[in-house]
Scaffold this active site. Structure first.
Site, PDB file in Angstrom:
ATOM      1  N   LYS A   1       0.861  -1.193   0.000  1.00  0.00           N
ATOM      2  CA  LYS A   1       0.000   0.000   0.000  1.00  0.00           C
ATOM      3  C   LYS A   1       0.890   1.234   0.000  1.00  0.00           C
ATOM      4  CE  LYS A   1      -4.513   0.212   0.398  1.00  0.00           C
ATOM      5  NZ  LYS A   1      -5.273  -0.528  -0.635  1.00  0.00           N
TER       6      LYS A   1
ATOM      7  N   THR B   1      -3.517  -5.588   0.410  1.00  0.00           N
ATOM      8  CA  THR B   1      -2.918  -4.269   0.685  1.00  0.00           C
ATOM      9  C   THR B   1      -3.843  -3.469   1.608  1.00  0.00           C
ATOM     10  OG1 THR B   1      -3.859  -3.130  -1.240  1.00  0.00           O
ATOM     11  CG2 THR B   1      -1.772  -4.287  -1.566  1.00  0.00           C
TER      12      THR B   1
ATOM     13  N   PHE C   1      31.487  32.229  -7.853  1.00  0.00           N
ATOM     14  CA  PHE C   1      31.759  31.145  -8.811  1.00  0.00           C
ATOM     15  C   PHE C   1      32.695  31.716  -9.871  1.00  0.00           C
ATOM     16  CE2 PHE C   1      30.578  28.321 -12.448  1.00  0.00           C
ATOM     17  CZ  PHE C   1      31.111  27.168 -11.900  1.00  0.00           C
TER      18      PHE C   1
ATOM     19  N   ARG D   1      27.434  36.365  -5.450  1.00  0.00           N
ATOM     20  CA  ARG D   1      26.177  36.062  -6.135  1.00  0.00           C
ATOM     21  C   ARG D   1      25.156  35.582  -5.119  1.00  0.00           C
ATOM     22  NH1 ARG D   1      27.113  30.024  -8.939  1.00  0.00           N
ATOM     23  NH2 ARG D   1      27.745  29.028  -6.987  1.00  0.00           N
TER      24      ARG D   1
ATOM     25  N   VAL E   1      28.714  25.319  -5.422  1.00  0.00           N
ATOM     26  CA  VAL E   1      27.790  24.404  -4.743  1.00  0.00           C
ATOM     27  C   VAL E   1      28.534  23.111  -4.397  1.00  0.00           C
ATOM     28  CG1 VAL E   1      25.659  23.073  -5.027  1.00  0.00           C
ATOM     29  CG2 VAL E   1      25.800  25.396  -5.938  1.00  0.00           C
ATOM     30  N   GLN E   2      29.404  22.666  -5.312  1.00  0.00           N
ATOM     31  CA  GLN E   2      30.144  21.422  -5.077  1.00  0.00           C
ATOM     32  C   GLN E   2      30.936  21.490  -3.781  1.00  0.00           C
ATOM     33  OE1 GLN E   2      29.745  22.979  -8.049  1.00  0.00           O
ATOM     34  NE2 GLN E   2      30.159  21.635  -9.783  1.00  0.00           N
TER      35      GLN E   2
ATOM     36  N   ASN F   1      21.030  24.149  -8.275  1.00  0.00           N
ATOM     37  CA  ASN F   1      21.518  25.531  -8.164  1.00  0.00           C
ATOM     38  C   ASN F   1      20.474  26.416  -8.827  1.00  0.00           C
ATOM     39  OD1 ASN F   1      23.005  27.831  -7.914  1.00  0.00           O
ATOM     40  ND2 ASN F   1      24.637  27.240  -9.326  1.00  0.00           N
TER      41      ASN F   1
ATOM     42  N   HIS G   1      19.126  29.501 -10.114  1.00  0.00           N
ATOM     43  CA  HIS G   1      19.826  30.703 -10.545  1.00  0.00           C
ATOM     44  C   HIS G   1      18.984  31.970 -10.352  1.00  0.00           C
ATOM     45  CE1 HIS G   1      22.706  27.957 -12.177  1.00  0.00           C
ATOM     46  NE2 HIS G   1      21.829  27.437 -13.034  1.00  0.00           N
TER      47      HIS G   1
END
Ligand SMILES: O=c1[nH]c(=O)c2[nH]c(=O)[nH]c2[nH]1
Length: 316
Positions: free
Chosen positions: A17, A63, A170, A187, A241-242, A268, A270
């Protein structure tokens, strides 16, 4: 037309279920608490093969009965507020109750209800939905030989939407004939965090299972990973971000001995500064930017799994 001379077989199956909705109210003190859950229970085992191949329902637990079981166990359970333990209670129930069930796969999603603040004070019994973020757990309990049980357990944060207005750059990325993105010293950074962490749980006898799981501070681990995620997001001078993702995940593995692997998926989202130079030469780019256009699509998507190196132990 199908070709009857080609042999086929049932390779794998799970059934059960999905989307069982359940609200448990804890009225054990004047300050009520709620757990608003969506549950999925899937069963597997060789005995279910004939339900697919020979139209035999002899082994099939309906179920509908699985759905009923969720409500019955939620009534008696003392651990609904710890998703991992409640998932284990449910999964074990199916493996223990039906001798032919080999695996029970339980997924629980917890929806947010934050306590209302009324006249500056937390209200005893009123709540509001403070966002779409959910806490989740995914547990597979498998019957082993000699009454043993093995457990694969993963928990997650999904849909934690965050944004910061500085402390993110970046730069120094590949520039070639396909590149239009300017370097950014400062940014907007915004993402919708999906994080999950795998628990390292030894295979145990049925009797020791509850005690083994009870040692793991699941709620503290969840709170801590959420805090680390937010604090790292807020405080890191992000180069990408990495790089920020890696710091988030590494810290939680270092904090908790129960975790061997932590994964993040970070879109990310933007926000591009709008070029307003067409209007009386208005400056709104680079260091002048304060009006941005959020871009619905596309987004970047940065994903990684960070694992404990063999032989290294955690702080706690
Ligand atoms: O943090 C980022 N990582 C990237 O890989 C990337 N690529 C991109 O266009 N912007 C960004 N930002």
């Amino acid at each position: 037309m199908s070709n009857p001379s080609v042999n086929v077989y049932l390779d794998k199956q799970e059934y059960g279920k999905d989307r069982v909705r359940l609200l448990k109210v804890h009225r054990d003190s004047k300050v009520h608490r709620v757990d608003d859950l969506t549950i999925r229970v899937l069963l597997s085992g060789a005995s279910f093969t004939t339900s697919y191949t020979e139209a035999s329902n002899k082994a099939v637990v309906a179920t509908d009965s699985m759905k009923n079981t969720c409500y019955v166990l939620a009534k008696s359970s003392k651990v609904v507020d710890t998703l991992e333990l409640f998932a284990a209670e449910l999964g074990n129930h199916f493996v223990n109750t039906y001798a032919w069930v080999e695996g029970a796969h339980v997924t629980i999603i917890r929806h947010r209800w934050a306590r209302m603040i009324i006249d500056g004070k937390p209200h005893t019994h009123s709540f509001w939905r403070d966002g779409d973020e959910t806490r989740q757990t995914d547990l597979l309990v498998k019957r082993g030989s000699n009454g043993r049980r093995s457990i694969e357990l993963k928990s997650a944060i999904a849909g934690l939407l965050v944004l910061k207005t500085t402390g993110s750059s970046f730069e120094d990325f590949v520039r070639d004939e396909y590149t239009t993105l300017p370097e950014a010293k400062d940014r907007i950074l915004s993402t919708c965090v999906d994080a999950n962490w795998e628990f390292n749980i030894p295979s145990v006898s049925t009797e020791n299972l509850a005690a083994t799981l009870a040692q793991i501070p699941f709620n503290n681990i969840y709170d801590s990973i959420r805090d680390v995620t937010c604090k790292t997001f807020a405080e890191d001078e992000s180069a990408s971000v990495q790089a920020t993702l890696y710091k988030m995940a590494a810290q939680s593995i270092q904090n908790w001995k129960w975790l061997d692997r932590v994964s993040y998926a970070l879109p990310n989202r933007h926000f591009f500064a709008v070029d307003l130079s067409y209007f009386r030469g208005t400056k709104n780019l680079a260091e002048h930017a304060d009006v941005y256009q959020p871009l619905a699509d596309p987004s970047g998507l940065i994903t990684a799994t960070i694992a404990r190196a063999p032989g290294t132990s955690a702080r706690l």
